[in-house]
Design an enzyme around this catalytic site. Structure first.
Site, short mmCIF file in Angstrom:
data_model
loop_
_atom_site.label_atom_id
_atom_site.label_comp_id
_atom_site.label_asym_id
_atom_site.label_seq_id
_atom_site.Cartn_x
_atom_site.Cartn_y
_atom_site.Cartn_z
N GLU A 47 0.79 -1.23 0.00
CA GLU A 47 0.00 0.00 0.00
C GLU A 47 0.82 1.28 0.00
OE1 GLU A 47 -0.71 -1.33 4.41
OE2 GLU A 47 -0.26 -2.30 2.52
N ASN A 48 2.14 1.16 0.21
CA ASN A 48 2.97 2.36 0.10
C ASN A 48 3.30 2.71 -1.36
OD1 ASN A 48 4.66 0.03 0.07
ND2 ASN A 48 6.45 1.29 0.47
#
Length: 216
Positions: A47-48
Site C-alpha cells: 500500500e505504500n
C-alpha cells in the site's frame, strides 16, 4: 512441528490463485511471498505504492529505494509499477485487490477482526488495514492459534476494538484452516501433526466440524 510462522506462510502461499492481486500486511504476511509455488503467478501489492512486489531482498539484491509498507527492503518482478499512496489506496478502495493477507489480535465467530490496538499500549496504529479489509474481495487472516500466554486468538466475540466487522473469509493458523461462513466457523483443514480435538481445545469459538476435514 516446523516453526509456526513458517508453517502458516507456506500454507497461505498455496492458498493464492494464479493471477490474483494480493496485498501483504506487515509482519508474518510478508513471509508469504517467499513460499509462493513456482506455477502460481500472483501480483503482490504494497500500500505504500508498489504493484509487482517480489520476495524479501537479500544483501545482494536490496535496493535502498524499494521497501514495503513495513519499511523492509523487497525485490520487484519484471513490469512492476510504482505510484503514490493516494493512487494505491484508490486501487484498494476501488475493489481492485483480490485478496488481502493480514495478522490478527483476535478474530471471532462472525468473521470480525481486531488487529490494530490493545487498549493502554502504545502501537503504531491500524495503517491501511481498515481500507484493505473493506476493499479486498477475499480477506485472509493469518495468526498463531494462541497468544504467547496460550490464550485463544480465535474467539466467540472480539473484546478488542474492531478493525473490521464481518469481513474475514479465511483464518489460517499453524494448526488449522478455518472458513468463516454465515453459519459460523467451519474447520476445513488441520495440520497433519495435530488432531481435530486439539484444534477445538485451543479455539475459543465454536467450530463446525464437517464430515471430511482435510490435512496440510
Amino acid at each position: 512441528m516446523e516453526d509456526a510462522k513458517v508453517v502458516i506462510a507456506k500454507r497461505t502461499a498455496r492458498f493464492l490463485n494464479h493471477g490474483d492481486v494480493v496485498n501483504l500486511g506487515i509482519g508474518m504476511p510478508e513471509m508469504v511471498a517467499n513460499y509462493l509455488p513456482e506455477d502460481v503467478n500472483v501480483i503482490f501489492q504494497s500500500e505504500n505504492g508498489i504493484m509487482g512486489m517480489g520476495a524479501a531482498a537479500t544483501a545482494e539484491t536490496e535496493d535502498l529505494n524499494v521497501s514495503n509498507a513495513g519499511g523492509k527492503y523487497v525485490t520487484t518482478i519484471p513490469g512492476a509499477m510504482f505510484f503514490d499512496s493516494a493512487f494505491s489506496f484508490g486501487l484498494i478502495r476501488g475493489g481492485h485487490v483480490d485478496a488481502t493477507i493480514l495478522g490478527a489480535l483476535q478474530v471471532d465467530e462472525d468473521g470480525s477482526l481486531a488487529s490494530h490496538i490493545i487498549p493502554g499500549k502504545m502501537v503504531p496504529g491500524m495503517g491501511g488495514a481498515m481500507d484493505l479489509v473493506s476493499g479486498a474481495e477475499n480477506v485472509i487472516v493469518i495468526t498463531t492459534h494462541t497468544d504467547k500466554k496460550g490464550n485463544p486468538k480465535i474467539v466467540a466475540k472480539c473484546t478488542l476494538p474492531l478493525t473490521a466487522y464481518k469481513r474475514v473469509k479465511w483464518i489460517i493458523s499453524e494448526l488449522a484452516v478455518i472458513e468463516s461462513t454465515p453459519e459460523g466457523l467451519v474447520l476445513r483443514e488441520v495440520n497433519a501433526e495435530t488432531t481435530i480435538e486439539d484444534v477445538v481445545a485451543k479455539t475459543g469459538a465454536k467450530l463446525i466440524i464437517p464430515e471430511t476435514v482435510g490435512t496440510f
